[in-house]
Scaffold this motif. Structure first.
Motif, mmCIF file in Angstrom:
data_model
loop_
_atom_site.group_PDB
_atom_site.id
_atom_site.type_symbol
_atom_site.label_atom_id
_atom_site.label_comp_id
_atom_site.label_asym_id
_atom_site.label_seq_id
_atom_site.Cartn_x
_atom_site.Cartn_y
_atom_site.Cartn_z
ATOM 1 N N GLU A 90 28.238 51.653 -20.999
ATOM 2 C CA GLU A 90 27.544 52.333 -22.087
ATOM 3 C C GLU A 90 28.485 53.274 -22.847
ATOM 4 N N HIS A 91 29.347 53.961 -22.101
ATOM 5 C CA HIS A 91 30.239 54.950 -22.715
ATOM 6 C C HIS A 91 31.672 54.429 -22.866
ATOM 7 N N ARG A 92 31.841 53.130 -22.610
ATOM 8 C CA ARG A 92 33.149 52.469 -22.790
ATOM 9 C C ARG A 92 34.291 53.237 -22.111
ATOM 10 N N ASP A 95 34.945 44.256 -11.534
ATOM 11 C CA ASP A 95 35.163 43.531 -12.794
ATOM 12 C C ASP A 95 35.164 44.486 -13.987
ATOM 13 N N VAL A 96 34.249 45.454 -13.949
ATOM 14 C CA VAL A 96 34.181 46.436 -15.044
ATOM 15 C C VAL A 96 35.478 47.245 -15.114
ATOM 16 N N ILE A 97 35.982 47.659 -13.957
ATOM 17 C CA ILE A 97 37.230 48.425 -13.913
ATOM 18 C C ILE A 97 38.376 47.586 -14.471
ATOM 19 N N TYR A 98 38.403 46.305 -14.086
ATOM 20 C CA TYR A 98 39.460 45.416 -14.572
ATOM 21 C C TYR A 98 39.376 45.238 -16.083
ATOM 22 N N GLU A 99 38.155 45.022 -16.577
ATOM 23 C CA GLU A 99 37.965 44.773 -18.008
ATOM 24 C C GLU A 99 38.242 46.006 -18.862
ATOM 25 N N GLN A 100 37.851 47.173 -18.354
ATOM 26 C CA GLN A 100 37.897 48.363 -19.208
ATOM 27 C C GLN A 100 39.061 49.307 -18.913
ATOM 28 N N ALA A 101 39.599 49.225 -17.683
ATOM 29 C CA ALA A 101 40.692 50.141 -17.332
ATOM 30 C C ALA A 101 42.021 49.414 -17.155
#
Length: 280
Positions: free
Chosen positions: A217-219, A149-155
């Motif tokens: 944390e480091h966006r 989910d983090v990869i999808y949201e941020q990348a």
């Protein structure tokens, strides 16, 4: 052996069991002496000596199961005297029973009683280990979903998740996911983690948790940044394992976690039908 005698002996043996402050069950040898029908401590001592040898031969530390202690006993005059005694684990009692005079009714009973009690303890321990592994596998699944989910949201897409996880495996094992699958004989359609031992599941989960934290944390906004973070974390976890003498790629595969789940579920159903039963 008559049922009433069995019930009486069971109650007597269980009634003499004690526990250490840490919750370890034990019997005192001088209590067990009379429970097993030995009038003389000298004769019983010879049986204990044989049991110690059997313990050593079986590969178990004798000092873990036979612990010398002293206790005060009442004399006929009303005074007290200190005598030697031994704290015995359930396993030690089992070995003593196995080396006792089987013609004694008490010994015949104790051989079965402590064998069943020891087996029950082993089953409980194995079940706890199985449950811990299932829990670790489920936790890893949840963590990896969060990482996806983090990869999808941020990348901008989670199609990179499999690649990032694969790079993490390479860093943790020093081998590719496919190489580990081949080594552990994992079916192509199944995740490597379903056959990983508990320590590896927890190691992978820890590394993934750090990746999630730092990515947020480091966006981090690219596959490359998150991938490098994940590799670095898995390398750090691998170093910790190696420093503690654990080489993850050298560990044997564990039983298919799906089979473990089915077995435990089946055992739960059986226990509901037969709460007093003990699988052999």
């Amino acid at each position: 052996m008559k049922t009433e005698i069995v019930h009486s002996l069971t109650s007597t043996f269980e009634g003499h069991a004690q526990q250490t402050d840490g919750g370890v069950e034990y019997w005192l040898a001088r209590d067990l002496q009379f429970l097993l029908g030995y009038a003389e401590w000298r004769n019983f001592g010879a049986v204990i000596a044989k049991a110690r040898i059997a313990c050593e031969v079986s590969g178990h530390p004798v000092s873990d199961h036979f612990v010398a202690v002293n206790k005060m006993v009442e004399l006929g005059s009303g005074s007290q005297r200190e005598v030697d005694d031994i704290m015995l684990t359930r396993y030690a009692c089992y070995l003593i029973a196995q080396n006792g005079d089987s013609k004694k009714q008490e010994i015949a009973f104790a051989q079965t009683y402590f064998a069943i009690q020891t087996r029950r303890a082993e089953l409980i321990e194995q079940r706890l280990l199985d449950a811990e592994r299932i829990s670790a596998r489920r936790k890893l699944s949840a963590t990896e979903k969060e990482l996806s989910d983090v990869i999808y949201e941020q990348a901008g897409g989670n199609q990179d998740f499999a690649l990032i996880r694969s790079k993490g495996d390479q860093a943790l094992f020093g081998k590719s996911t496919q190489a580990m699958k081949a080594q552990w004989k994992v079916p192509e359609s199944r995740p490597l983690a379903d056959f990983a031992p508990t320590i590896v599941l927890k190691a992978k989960d820890f590394a993934a948790e750090i990746t999630i934290f730092n990515a947020r944390e480091h966006r981090m906004a690219s596959e490359g940044a998150i991938s490098q973070e994940h590799v670095t974390n898995n390398e750090a976890v691998r170093k910790t394992l190696l420093d503690r003498g654990i080489r993850p790629e050298s560990l044997p595969a564990a039983e298919d976690v799906k089979k473990v789940e089915r077995r435990l579920a089946s055992e739960d159903k059986k226990s509901l039908k037969n709460p007093d039963g003990l699988d052999s």
